[in-house]
Design a protein around this motif. Sequence first.
Motif, mmCIF file in Angstrom:
data_model
loop_
_atom_site.group_PDB
_atom_site.id
_atom_site.type_symbol
_atom_site.label_atom_id
_atom_site.label_comp_id
_atom_site.label_asym_id
_atom_site.label_seq_id
_atom_site.Cartn_x
_atom_site.Cartn_y
_atom_site.Cartn_z
ATOM 1 N N VAL A 180 27.790 43.948 99.837
ATOM 2 C CA VAL A 180 27.731 42.477 99.857
ATOM 3 C C VAL A 180 28.534 41.905 98.692
ATOM 4 C CG1 VAL A 180 26.215 40.472 99.563
ATOM 5 C CG2 VAL A 180 25.550 42.312 101.101
ATOM 6 N N ALA A 181 28.386 42.491 97.520
ATOM 7 C CA ALA A 181 29.100 41.986 96.334
ATOM 8 C C ALA A 181 30.612 42.054 96.536
ATOM 9 C CB ALA A 181 28.685 42.776 95.094
ATOM 10 N N ASP A 182 31.107 43.194 97.018
ATOM 11 C CA ASP A 182 32.552 43.335 97.229
ATOM 12 C C ASP A 182 33.050 42.424 98.346
ATOM 13 O OD1 ASP A 182 33.007 45.086 95.160
ATOM 14 O OD2 ASP A 182 33.114 46.872 96.418
ATOM 15 N N ALA A 183 32.302 42.340 99.430
ATOM 16 C CA ALA A 183 32.725 41.477 100.540
ATOM 17 C C ALA A 183 32.736 40.012 100.112
ATOM 18 C CB ALA A 183 31.795 41.674 101.736
ATOM 19 N N THR A 184 31.746 39.612 99.336
ATOM 20 C CA THR A 184 31.696 38.232 98.859
ATOM 21 C C THR A 184 32.877 37.939 97.942
ATOM 22 O OG1 THR A 184 29.295 38.202 99.083
ATOM 23 C CG2 THR A 184 30.268 36.549 97.625
ATOM 24 N N ALA A 185 33.223 38.877 97.082
ATOM 25 C CA ALA A 185 34.383 38.701 96.201
ATOM 26 C C ALA A 185 35.668 38.604 97.026
ATOM 27 C CB ALA A 185 34.468 39.855 95.199
ATOM 28 N N ALA A 186 35.787 39.430 98.057
ATOM 29 C CA ALA A 186 36.971 39.393 98.919
ATOM 30 C C ALA A 186 37.046 38.062 99.669
ATOM 31 C CB ALA A 186 36.939 40.557 99.910
ATOM 32 N N THR A 204 38.134 37.990 109.001
ATOM 33 C CA THR A 204 37.043 38.338 109.909
ATOM 34 C C THR A 204 36.484 39.740 109.668
ATOM 35 O OG1 THR A 204 38.641 38.951 111.620
ATOM 36 C CG2 THR A 204 37.725 36.728 111.720
ATOM 37 N N LYS A 205 37.343 40.700 109.325
ATOM 38 C CA LYS A 205 36.840 42.055 109.049
ATOM 39 C C LYS A 205 35.841 42.027 107.900
ATOM 40 C CE LYS A 205 40.193 45.583 110.316
ATOM 41 N NZ LYS A 205 41.115 46.577 109.766
ATOM 42 N N THR A 206 36.163 41.255 106.876
ATOM 43 C CA THR A 206 35.275 41.181 105.716
ATOM 44 C C THR A 206 33.982 40.464 106.077
ATOM 45 O OG1 THR A 206 37.217 41.150 104.282
ATOM 46 C CG2 THR A 206 35.134 40.506 103.294
ATOM 47 N N LEU A 226 41.651 48.739 92.419
ATOM 48 C CA LEU A 226 41.213 47.443 91.887
ATOM 49 C C LEU A 226 41.377 47.371 90.376
ATOM 50 C CD1 LEU A 226 38.137 46.940 94.192
ATOM 51 C CD2 LEU A 226 40.115 45.406 94.032
ATOM 52 N N GLY A 227 41.423 48.533 89.723
ATOM 53 C CA GLY A 227 41.703 48.564 88.283
ATOM 54 C C GLY A 227 43.091 48.016 87.984
ATOM 55 N N TYR A 228 44.010 48.206 88.898
ATOM 56 C CA TYR A 228 45.367 47.682 88.745
ATOM 57 C C TYR A 228 45.464 46.229 89.188
ATOM 58 C CZ TYR A 228 46.736 52.533 88.066
ATOM 59 O OH TYR A 228 46.842 53.805 87.592
ATOM 60 N N ASN A 229 44.687 45.869 90.209
ATOM 61 C CA ASN A 229 44.748 44.508 90.736
ATOM 62 C C ASN A 229 43.351 44.089 91.198
ATOM 63 O OD1 ASN A 229 45.271 42.093 91.954
ATOM 64 N ND2 ASN A 229 46.812 42.867 93.377
ATOM 65 N N PRO A 230 42.535 43.542 90.281
ATOM 66 C CA PRO A 230 41.154 43.208 90.622
ATOM 67 C C PRO A 230 41.006 42.069 91.631
ATOM 68 C CG PRO A 230 41.627 42.748 88.294
ATOM 69 C CD PRO A 230 42.859 43.321 88.899
ATOM 70 N N SER A 231 42.088 41.359 91.917
ATOM 71 C CA SER A 231 42.040 40.244 92.860
ATOM 72 C C SER A 231 42.631 40.601 94.220
ATOM 73 C CB SER A 231 42.792 39.041 92.278
ATOM 74 O OG SER A 231 42.180 38.624 91.097
ATOM 75 N N HIS A 232 42.656 41.854 94.541
ATOM 76 C CA HIS A 232 43.220 42.299 95.817
ATOM 77 C C HIS A 232 42.110 42.271 96.872
ATOM 78 C CE1 HIS A 232 45.328 44.651 98.805
ATOM 79 N NE2 HIS A 232 46.421 44.598 98.058
ATOM 80 N N ALA A 233 42.138 41.240 97.705
ATOM 81 C CA ALA A 233 41.062 41.016 98.666
ATOM 82 C C ALA A 233 40.877 42.178 99.638
ATOM 83 C CB ALA A 233 41.318 39.720 99.434
ATOM 84 N N ILE A 234 41.974 42.778 100.075
ATOM 85 C CA ILE A 234 41.859 43.860 101.067
ATOM 86 C C ILE A 234 41.245 45.105 100.440
ATOM 87 C CG2 ILE A 234 43.118 45.322 102.708
ATOM 88 C CD1 ILE A 234 42.889 42.257 103.424
ATOM 89 N N LEU A 235 41.599 45.391 99.188
ATOM 90 C CA LEU A 235 40.960 46.523 98.512
ATOM 91 C C LEU A 235 39.462 46.273 98.347
ATOM 92 C CD1 LEU A 235 43.516 47.530 95.697
ATOM 93 C CD2 LEU A 235 42.962 48.776 97.795
ATOM 94 N N LEU A 236 39.099 45.047 97.995
ATOM 95 C CA LEU A 236 37.679 44.701 97.871
ATOM 96 C C LEU A 236 36.965 44.859 99.212
ATOM 97 C CD1 LEU A 236 38.001 41.556 95.597
ATOM 98 C CD2 LEU A 236 36.648 43.593 95.043
ATOM 99 N N SER A 237 37.601 44.398 100.268
ATOM 100 C CA SER A 237 37.017 44.505 101.603
ATOM 101 C C SER A 237 36.870 45.969 102.023
ATOM 102 C CB SER A 237 37.885 43.757 102.616
ATOM 103 O OG SER A 237 37.332 43.858 103.909
ATOM 104 N N ASN A 238 37.889 46.765 101.733
ATOM 105 C CA ASN A 238 37.827 48.181 102.091
ATOM 106 C C ASN A 238 36.768 48.916 101.271
ATOM 107 O OD1 ASN A 238 39.790 47.799 103.999
ATOM 108 N ND2 ASN A 238 41.443 48.635 102.758
#
Length: 124
Positions: free
Chosen positions: A36-42, A50-52, A9-21
């Motif tokens: 919750v914070a990461d899932a909400t951001a994703a 649905t996974k998120t 995420l340091g390289y790509n803070p808007s990567h939804a799948i990384l946030l979800s993972n």
Amino acid sequence: AVECYSRGLGYNPSHAILLSNRAMAHLSLKSFRSAVADATAALALLPDHTKTLLRRAAALSGLGQYRSALLDLKRVRELEPGNRQAATEQRKVLEHRRAAMRHAPLMAVPPSTLVHLNVAAPVS
């Protein structure tokens, strides 16, 4: 795992799948607020992932926020009516909520509060 996803995420803070993972990694550590914070951001980036939604529901349930968890599970079931995991999680959340309500202390309402609510105090 949290550290690895954080590095990505340091390289790509808007990567939804990384946030979800990373939310899942936090969930496995029982760091429910972080999950919750990461899932909400994703979900801000991929609202119907649905996974998120399932991950956030699990984290919300872990925090005792059963109503919010049920809303996420409802959304998963709308998106994927046959999703067995959502159905199973929904049953678990409902059971946790029932158990929490059974163990909640009964609170007596002082008569002075009843006056403000325009309710008659019980006669003893």
